[in-house]
Scaffold this active site. Sequence first.
Site, PDB file in Angstrom:
ATOM      1  N   CYS A 179     -12.437  -4.790  19.094  1.00 43.78           N
ATOM      2  CA  CYS A 179     -12.504  -5.566  20.349  1.00 43.78           C
ATOM      3  C   CYS A 179     -13.935  -5.751  20.820  1.00 43.78           C
ATOM      4  CB  CYS A 179     -11.673  -4.886  21.432  1.00 43.78           C
ATOM      5  SG  CYS A 179     -12.441  -3.416  22.148  1.00 43.78           S
ATOM      6  N   ARG A 226      -4.430   0.552  20.561  1.00 41.26           N
ATOM      7  CA  ARG A 226      -3.860   1.560  19.662  1.00 41.26           C
ATOM      8  C   ARG A 226      -2.518   2.108  20.174  1.00 41.26           C
ATOM      9  NH1 ARG A 226      -1.429   3.978  16.796  1.00 41.26           N
ATOM     10  NH2 ARG A 226      -1.957   5.448  15.118  1.00 41.26           N
ATOM     11  N   CYS A 264     -14.297  -1.809  23.998  1.00 43.64           N
ATOM     12  CA  CYS A 264     -13.764  -0.495  24.403  1.00 43.64           C
ATOM     13  C   CYS A 264     -14.842   0.579  24.187  1.00 43.64           C
ATOM     14  CB  CYS A 264     -12.494  -0.162  23.613  1.00 43.64           C
ATOM     15  SG  CYS A 264     -12.815   0.260  21.889  1.00 43.64           S
ATOM     16  N   ARG A 292      -1.983  -2.136  -7.829  1.00 45.92           N
ATOM     17  CA  ARG A 292      -1.549  -2.874  -6.648  1.00 45.92           C
ATOM     18  C   ARG A 292      -0.541  -3.938  -7.042  1.00 45.92           C
ATOM     19  NH1 ARG A 292      -2.377   0.265  -3.066  1.00 45.92           N
ATOM     20  NH2 ARG A 292      -3.385  -0.279  -1.110  1.00 45.92           N
ATOM     21  N   CYS A 340      -6.732  -3.601   3.246  1.00 43.82           N
ATOM     22  CA  CYS A 340      -6.635  -2.135   3.307  1.00 43.82           C
ATOM     23  C   CYS A 340      -7.373  -1.476   2.141  1.00 43.82           C
ATOM     24  CB  CYS A 340      -5.182  -1.651   3.369  1.00 43.82           C
ATOM     25  SG  CYS A 340      -5.115   0.155   3.561  1.00 43.82           S
ATOM     26  N   HIS A 391       0.703  -4.235   5.776  1.00 45.41           N
ATOM     27  CA  HIS A 391      -0.532  -4.269   6.580  1.00 45.41           C
ATOM     28  C   HIS A 391      -1.730  -4.712   5.741  1.00 45.41           C
ATOM     29  CE1 HIS A 391      -0.387  -0.367   4.608  1.00 45.41           C
ATOM     30  NE2 HIS A 391      -1.708  -0.359   4.665  1.00 45.41           N
ATOM     31  N   GLU A 392      -1.454  -5.322   4.565  1.00 43.71           N
ATOM     32  CA  GLU A 392      -2.555  -5.685   3.663  1.00 43.71           C
ATOM     33  C   GLU A 392      -2.410  -7.163   3.292  1.00 43.71           C
ATOM     34  OE1 GLU A 392      -4.231  -2.665   0.512  1.00 43.71           O
ATOM     35  OE2 GLU A 392      -2.867  -4.004  -0.525  1.00 43.71           O
ATOM     36  N   CYS A 394       0.850  -1.194   0.000  1.00 39.37           N
ATOM     37  CA  CYS A 394       0.000   0.000   0.000  1.00 39.37           C
ATOM     38  C   CYS A 394       0.888   1.246   0.000  1.00 39.37           C
ATOM     39  CB  CYS A 394      -0.884  -0.030   1.244  1.00 39.37           C
ATOM     40  SG  CYS A 394      -1.862   1.451   1.523  1.00 39.37           S
ATOM     41  N   HIS A 395       0.330   2.338  -0.475  1.00 38.63           N
ATOM     42  CA  HIS A 395       1.080   3.607  -0.473  1.00 38.63           C
ATOM     43  C   HIS A 395       1.517   3.980   0.952  1.00 38.63           C
ATOM     44  CE1 HIS A 395       1.859   7.330  -2.947  1.00 38.63           C
ATOM     45  NE2 HIS A 395       2.249   7.667  -1.738  1.00 38.63           N
ATOM     46  N   THR A 396       0.753   3.553   1.950  1.00 38.55           N
ATOM     47  CA  THR A 396       1.099   3.885   3.336  1.00 38.55           C
ATOM     48  C   THR A 396       2.391   3.176   3.779  1.00 38.55           C
ATOM     49  OG1 THR A 396      -1.245   4.205   3.749  1.00 38.55           O
ATOM     50  CG2 THR A 396       0.166   4.070   5.686  1.00 38.55           C
ATOM     51  N   CYS A 451     -11.279   1.424  17.102  1.00 39.85           N
ATOM     52  CA  CYS A 451     -11.110   0.676  18.364  1.00 39.85           C
ATOM     53  C   CYS A 451      -9.860   1.190  19.080  1.00 39.85           C
ATOM     54  CB  CYS A 451     -10.954  -0.799  18.020  1.00 39.85           C
ATOM     55  SG  CYS A 451     -10.550  -1.862  19.406  1.00 39.85           S
ATOM     56  N   CYS A 507     -15.591   1.125  20.445  1.00 43.37           N
ATOM     57  CA  CYS A 507     -16.407   0.079  19.813  1.00 43.37           C
ATOM     58  C   CYS A 507     -17.856   0.155  20.322  1.00 43.37           C
ATOM     59  CB  CYS A 507     -15.838  -1.307  20.107  1.00 43.37           C
ATOM     60  SG  CYS A 507     -14.367  -1.713  19.143  1.00 43.37           S
TER      61      CYS A 507
HETATM   62  P1  NAD Z   1      -1.362   5.639  -5.243  1.00 45.67           P
HETATM   63  O1  NAD Z   1       0.031   6.115  -5.299  1.00 45.67           O
HETATM   64  O2  NAD Z   1      -1.696   4.303  -5.838  1.00 45.67           O
HETATM   65  O3  NAD Z   1      -2.326   6.707  -5.966  1.00 45.67           O
HETATM   66  C1  NAD Z   1      -2.250   8.108  -5.805  1.00 45.67           C
HETATM   67  C2  NAD Z   1      -2.784   8.744  -7.086  1.00 45.67           C
HETATM   68  O4  NAD Z   1      -2.875  10.153  -6.866  1.00 45.67           O
HETATM   69  C3  NAD Z   1      -1.887   8.527  -8.294  1.00 45.67           C
HETATM   70  O5  NAD Z   1      -2.653   8.034  -9.388  1.00 45.67           O
HETATM   71  C4  NAD Z   1      -1.318   9.918  -8.572  1.00 45.67           C
HETATM   72  O6  NAD Z   1      -1.066  10.135  -9.955  1.00 45.67           O
HETATM   73  C5  NAD Z   1      -2.438  10.814  -8.043  1.00 45.67           C
HETATM   74  N1  NAD Z   1      -2.025  12.161  -7.689  1.00 45.67           N
HETATM   75  C6  NAD Z   1      -0.903  12.552  -7.032  1.00 45.67           C
HETATM   76  N2  NAD Z   1      -0.884  13.887  -6.877  1.00 45.67           N
HETATM   77  C7  NAD Z   1      -2.020  14.350  -7.406  1.00 45.67           C
HETATM   78  C8  NAD Z   1      -2.582  15.652  -7.554  1.00 45.67           C
HETATM   79  N3  NAD Z   1      -1.938  16.747  -7.107  1.00 45.67           N
HETATM   80  N4  NAD Z   1      -3.786  15.760  -8.162  1.00 45.67           N
HETATM   81  C9  NAD Z   1      -4.422  14.667  -8.624  1.00 45.67           C
HETATM   82  N5  NAD Z   1      -3.933  13.418  -8.542  1.00 45.67           N
HETATM   83  C10 NAD Z   1      -2.750  13.259  -7.942  1.00 45.67           C
HETATM   84  O7  NAD Z   1      -1.799   5.663  -3.724  1.00 45.67           O
HETATM   85  P2  NAD Z   1      -2.991   4.861  -3.029  1.00 45.67           P
HETATM   86  O8  NAD Z   1      -2.522   3.500  -2.626  1.00 45.67           O
HETATM   87  O9  NAD Z   1      -4.210   4.982  -3.858  1.00 45.67           O
HETATM   88  O10 NAD Z   1      -3.138   5.713  -1.671  1.00 45.67           O
HETATM   89  C11 NAD Z   1      -3.641   7.033  -1.717  1.00 45.67           C
HETATM   90  C12 NAD Z   1      -3.535   7.694  -0.352  1.00 45.67           C
HETATM   91  O11 NAD Z   1      -4.410   7.063   0.575  1.00 45.67           O
HETATM   92  C13 NAD Z   1      -2.143   7.598   0.282  1.00 45.67           C
HETATM   93  O12 NAD Z   1      -1.871   8.823   0.937  1.00 45.67           O
HETATM   94  C14 NAD Z   1      -2.305   6.472   1.295  1.00 45.67           C
HETATM   95  O13 NAD Z   1      -1.344   6.569   2.333  1.00 45.67           O
HETATM   96  C15 NAD Z   1      -3.703   6.748   1.770  1.00 45.67           C
HETATM   97  N6  NAD Z   1      -4.428   5.653   2.440  1.00 45.67           N
HETATM   98  C16 NAD Z   1      -5.250   6.002   3.469  1.00 45.67           C
HETATM   99  C17 NAD Z   1      -6.005   5.026   4.099  1.00 45.67           C
HETATM  100  C18 NAD Z   1      -6.917   5.406   5.222  1.00 45.67           C
HETATM  101  O14 NAD Z   1      -7.377   4.511   5.936  1.00 45.67           O
HETATM  102  N7  NAD Z   1      -7.238   6.664   5.407  1.00 45.67           N
HETATM  103  C19 NAD Z   1      -5.894   3.690   3.695  1.00 45.67           C
HETATM  104  C20 NAD Z   1      -5.048   3.380   2.640  1.00 45.67           C
HETATM  105  C21 NAD Z   1      -4.314   4.371   2.007  1.00 45.67           C
HETATM  106  N1  AHE Z   2       0.888   7.158  11.531  1.00 42.28           N
HETATM  107  C1  AHE Z   2       0.461   8.297  10.765  1.00 42.28           C
HETATM  108  C2  AHE Z   2      -0.931   8.178  10.254  1.00 42.28           C
HETATM  109  C3  AHE Z   2      -1.132   6.996   9.364  1.00 42.28           C
HETATM  110  C4  AHE Z   2      -2.607   6.813   9.148  1.00 42.28           C
HETATM  111  O1  AHE Z   2      -3.387   7.767   9.111  1.00 42.28           O
HETATM  112  N2  AHE Z   2      -3.007   5.589   9.000  1.00 42.28           N
HETATM  113  C5  AHE Z   2      -4.395   5.264   8.703  1.00 42.28           C
HETATM  114  C6  AHE Z   2      -4.398   4.023   7.898  1.00 42.28           C
HETATM  115  S1  AHE Z   2      -3.547   4.171   6.376  1.00 42.28           S
HETATM  116  C7  AHE Z   2      -3.653   2.619   5.757  1.00 42.28           C
HETATM  117  O2  AHE Z   2      -3.016   2.534   4.576  1.00 42.28           O
HETATM  118  C8  AHE Z   2      -5.170   4.974   9.980  1.00 42.28           C
HETATM  119  O3  AHE Z   2      -5.790   3.942  10.160  1.00 42.28           O
HETATM  120  N3  AHE Z   2      -5.192   5.909  10.851  1.00 42.28           N
HETATM  121  C9  AHE Z   2      -5.849   5.777  12.118  1.00 42.28           C
HETATM  122  C10 AHE Z   2      -4.920   5.317  13.189  1.00 42.28           C
HETATM  123  O4  AHE Z   2      -5.354   5.121  14.313  1.00 42.28           O
HETATM  124  O5  AHE Z   2      -3.719   5.148  12.878  1.00 42.28           O
HETATM  125  C11 AHE Z   2       0.620   9.592  11.538  1.00 42.28           C
HETATM  126  O6  AHE Z   2       0.401  10.645  10.933  1.00 42.28           O
HETATM  127  O7  AHE Z   2       0.997   9.508  12.722  1.00 42.28           O
HETATM  128 ZN    ZN Z   3      -2.950   0.770   3.461  1.00 40.71          ZN
END
Ligand code: NAD
Ligand code: AHE
Ligand code: ZN
Length: 375
Positions: free
Chosen positions: A92, A110, A95, A370, A169, A62-63, A40-42, A106, A98
């Site tokens: 859980c 954490r 908590c 992916r 994820c 994590h995936e 994942c990008h994360t 949860c 939850c």
């Molecule tokens: P990715 O790299 O596969 O995709 C990102 C896309 O954004 C790419 O296609 C890229 O060309 C585009 N992009 C970049 N800059 C841009 C801009 N300025 N304008 C428009 N498009 C732009 O990444 P991903 O796996 O899809 O993840 C995306 C984001 O989501 C990451 O920051 C990741 O960490 C986050 N994420 C969050 C959660 C969550 O639970 N909140 C879960 C998983 C991933």
């Molecule tokens: N550790 C980072 C934040 C990372 C983050 O926001 N993680 C998401 C999942 S991304 C999955 O690809 C998330 O679940 N956040 C809630 C949590 O409890 O972590 C930071 O900025 O400290």
């Molecule tokens: Zn992820």
Amino acid sequence: MRSRAAVAFEAGKPLEIVDVDLDGPKAGEVMVEIKATGICHTDEFTLSGADPEGLFPAILGHEGAGVVVEVGEGVTSVRKGDHVIPLYTPECRECPSCLSRKTNLCTAIRATQGQGLMPDGTSRFSLDGKPLFHYMGCSTFSNFTVLPEIAVAKVREDAPFDKICYVGCGVTTGVGAVINTAKVEIGSTAVVFGLGGIGLNVIQGLKLAGADMIIGVDLNNSKKEWGERFGMTHFVNPAEAGEDIVPHIVNLTKRGADQIGGADYTFDCTGNVKVMRQALECAHRGWGVSVVIGVAPAGAEIATRPFQLVTGRTWKGTAFGGARGRTDVPRIVDWYMEKKIQIDPMITHILALEDINRGFDLMHAGESIRSVVVY
Ligand code: NAD
Ligand code: AHE
Ligand code: ZN
């Protein structure tokens, strides 16, 4: 026991494939043989050093998806042989979070999870007698890992590991952001910024929810075809729009007698705080909801004119698509098996653990949606 793993020794350096030591599960824990893991990008975000919670040396990932091989004392909800998906957001069911029914976040474990440790404050992984950190409570870049019982979702046994690992994820985050967080209604207009592994799942979630107009925004023109495969109706490359992206989208979404533009729902899937602002400001005056999914680097902050909120836009965020893992993940696997959602076309590359760094290269080059490592 020994486990083959890709270890992140230092921020910004490639992962190294080594055999690590793994202690067995303690009370309330399970050992899982990971069969497949997505990248994942994360994972890249943490490896790059941009994650304030990033710890090294660690086993990222994590995936994943795999099979329970051993359970610790007192474990009752899963047993040896069960197919499971590790959960970085556990459930859980006890908590305050939850029990609130208001969040999926949860809080049971954490604090230790953020310290790269198991709930008892120690690590199960080590190398040459020195501990290695767990990551997001999962560490799926190791062939075998140990997880708290509350951090695994039991799934059906006929689902292929190399596909359902993505439910751990990306799929759940994207589809869940639409269904659980935004609660998109039939006929809605939506904009998705960033058409990567998350954004495409937001698009398929929007299609599932019955959105009418689904606008995808990406700087990479190759993402147009990708978005269209999953239900995107319009594509905008901000670099080629000929004007600022906000008025451009507001114009594109003008409808009704008053011709006020703006989308009902917008989603940031880039992690870029400037894009997060654009996404909010593209949301419709009075009711538009903008959901932040992207994870921004340490120190980054979002900004907008408060007037954007005063005039009725809502800014919210989502982690793991608002999904309660043990309850929702098995259902999402069912949706995949019942062909309600797609996963296969998004898995563009299958790699051996030895080639995991190529998965990061493909992500940087924008060539993969992916990459999945199969053990
Ligand atoms: P990715 O790299 O596969 O995709 C990102 C896309 O954004 C790419 O296609 C890229 O060309 C585009 N992009 C970049 N800059 C841009 C801009 N300025 N304008 C428009 N498009 C732009 O990444 P991903 O796996 O899809 O993840 C995306 C984001 O989501 C990451 O920051 C990741 O960490 C986050 N994420 C969050 C959660 C969550 O639970 N909140 C879960 C998983 C991933
Ligand atoms: N550790 C980072 C934040 C990372 C983050 O926001 N993680 C998401 C999942 S991304 C999955 O690809 C998330 O679940 N956040 C809630 C949590 O409890 O972590 C930071 O900025 O400290
Ligand atoms: Zn992820």
